[in-house]
Design an enzyme around this catalytic site. Sequence first.
Site, mmCIF file in Angstrom:
data_model
loop_
_atom_site.group_PDB
_atom_site.id
_atom_site.type_symbol
_atom_site.label_atom_id
_atom_site.label_comp_id
_atom_site.label_asym_id
_atom_site.label_seq_id
_atom_site.Cartn_x
_atom_site.Cartn_y
_atom_site.Cartn_z
ATOM 1 N N GLU B 62 0.817 -1.220 0.000
ATOM 2 C CA GLU B 62 0.000 0.000 0.000
ATOM 3 C C GLU B 62 0.843 1.261 0.000
ATOM 4 O O GLU B 62 0.510 2.256 -0.666
ATOM 5 C CB GLU B 62 -0.942 0.013 1.211
ATOM 6 C CG GLU B 62 -2.033 -1.060 1.177
ATOM 7 C CD GLU B 62 -1.551 -2.435 1.575
ATOM 8 O OE1 GLU B 62 -0.435 -2.543 2.139
ATOM 9 O OE2 GLU B 62 -2.277 -3.423 1.327
ATOM 10 N N HIS B 131 -11.350 -4.546 9.003
ATOM 11 C CA HIS B 131 -11.917 -4.463 7.657
ATOM 12 C C HIS B 131 -13.269 -3.745 7.668
ATOM 13 O O HIS B 131 -14.123 -4.030 6.833
ATOM 14 C CB HIS B 131 -12.131 -5.866 7.075
ATOM 15 C CG HIS B 131 -10.875 -6.607 6.731
ATOM 16 N ND1 HIS B 131 -10.055 -7.162 7.681
ATOM 17 C CD2 HIS B 131 -10.309 -6.894 5.531
ATOM 18 C CE1 HIS B 131 -9.042 -7.761 7.075
ATOM 19 N NE2 HIS B 131 -9.162 -7.614 5.778
#
Lengths: 331, 334
Positions: B62, B131
């Site tokens: 990322e 999440h």
Amino acid sequence: MARLDPKTPAGARDALRTMWTIRRFEEALEDLYSRGMLHGTNHLSIGQEAVAVGACGALEDGDLITSTHRGHGHSIAHGGDPMRMMAELLGRTDGYCRGRGGSMHIADVASGNLGANGIVAGSMTIAVGAALSMRMQGTDAVVVCFFGDGAANEGSFHEALNMAGVWDLPVLFLCENNQYGMSMAQDASTAGGSVAARGAAYGIEGVEVDGNDLDAVFTAVQAEVARIRAGGGPGLVEAITYRYRGHSKSDRNLYRTLDEIEEWRTERDPVDRFEAAAVDSGRLTVDEVDEVREEARAAIRDAVGRAVRSPEPDVSDLVDAAYAQVPEHGR
Amino acid sequence: MSAETMSCAKALNAAMRVALTSDPATFLAGEDIAVYGGAFGVTEGLLADFGAERVRDTPISEDAIVGMAVGAAITGMRPLIEMQFADFVVNAMDPLVNQAAKLHFMYGGNVTVPLVLRLPGGGGTGAAQQHSQSLEAWFAHVPGLKVVAPSTPQDAHDLLLAAVNDPDPVVFVEHKLLYREEGPVTVRAALADVDGGLPGTAVRREGADLTIVAYSLTARKAEEAAEALAEDGIDATVLDLRSLRPLDLGPVIDAVTRTGRLLVAHEAPGPVGIGAEVVAGVVGSRAFDHLLSPPVRVTGGGTPMPYAPALERANIPQVEDIVAAARRLMAEDD
Ligand SMILES: Cc1ncc(C[n+]2csc(CCOP(=O)(O)OP(=O)(O)O)c2C)c(N)n1
Ligand SMILES: [Mg+2]
């Protein structure tokens, strides 16, 4: 002494039972999920059981593990109770995390399982800290840090190996290379191709092993753990294995062929291979193999039966739950 | 072009198609966006039509994904990035917050950073703590970043195109539960069709009794709550912020001046959140003199997002929570 030495008949029996327990556990999850009894998603390690069992079998009491999003196998192999794991997946109070965490967050810190992790590579630097902590506290414990091939492309992987390397920490980085990070084949994601080879950059001699050969995993990890325990510094083992199921529930397997999956299942299955090897070498008889399979099946049936009867948590469970201590003025 | 019914996911997909077709400087990158079509299927089919050069599967990196986008953006490209889950942006905070947000100002206005970062966030999917987060307030706190959060398929489509057109880094907040929500969408022919800049607050419903302010999925819940309240004879105005930075408070101040009551709802945690900013903006405005009761907030996130379904539900503002808070607000000055 290793907890479970598959080279002995008793150890072989334990190892096989544990592999079957993992597989039956995850098959039970699939069943519960398809019946609408589980929510969220989950990541199955069916086909990868020999890595978890071989590696955890080579540890001693007091050693620690960190796990991943694909962590059911690590937890069971480290001695986790399938009932409490199942209760966690069902979101029940008897779950390891009281139903708060679910599949990706099963942890049992008291027994040395520092936890599954929903963040890819999220546990790698944590493992470094745990290893430092073990050494500062004067123990000879070793930390085994499971991670995936995909995780080796996170910055954390490199920072973890470097710090463990310069501080000579007692941690074994154990890559479960199942060839894919979700849909990304390793050759498309990983420059240089090998995770084990990356160790060299950090003064760590990487070892590659057939992750579907339980005896080979055990032998490699046992040797590394002994070296690390003796003060030899961190290690890196790359175990080559394969995931049969989709990455998670939404996977349509667009990135690989059914033939490829089928080939691994029929030709290189770690459970089949270990059964054959154990029988060939006289460690187990065919009847014993059958018994072990039945034991695992019965254990999971029992675990599911008890887990579904565990109560659901009440919302009052959330009060002040984010903190270990809440000051009066924060109530 | 006439409107057709499509989901938010499809509307976003159509917007990416428009962007890729009308501007060769645009490209997509993210984890599993090409072959897999994205974890939520939002980028499905784009690889086949635009090729691997412009629809790029990345390693699980990322920090590098967003840093790469910054580098590409300051040298003539318009990257459109997907974080697989909003939560993973945490691994990319340096390129986003210390680089993307700063460069235009820091380099004396000599550079622009036209990148879009899509963040699928929110709870309700049973995905638990790592999440399910709604992190938008963090980004709204950073000068140099723009933050938008659509709630309808048309807005998803138009805001994404406006974000691609925008010369600044735009954090594009998506709620995973909106992806399948359907609505009428007029697909734009080209990027140039949405050239008015990022839009501000939208009025979803007008009513005289109270003003409910929300965004993203919670804006849809607020509309549902308003319908339920209408059955009790309570007539609510519903405003959908759409842009969280800059925050378009004008319509909120106007509405509260008329209704005298303010309720702000969002799924993100309350403390130091968007709701606090909205309330402070209203209280500090001419609407203050018209307030009939203290403004209230309905927010989520008392704890990290729990997994067990009942706990997860309790940690997210539901329609009935908004309805109940609105009723209490109405009762206060009776
Ligand atoms: C920081 C972060 N990025 C992305 C993801 C989404 N994700 C979860 S697992 C996964 C693939 C991981 O691949 P690998 O490390 O090889 O483990 P495997 O799933 O193969 O066991 C991805 C992309 C995540 N959970 N965390
Ligand atoms: Mg993998």
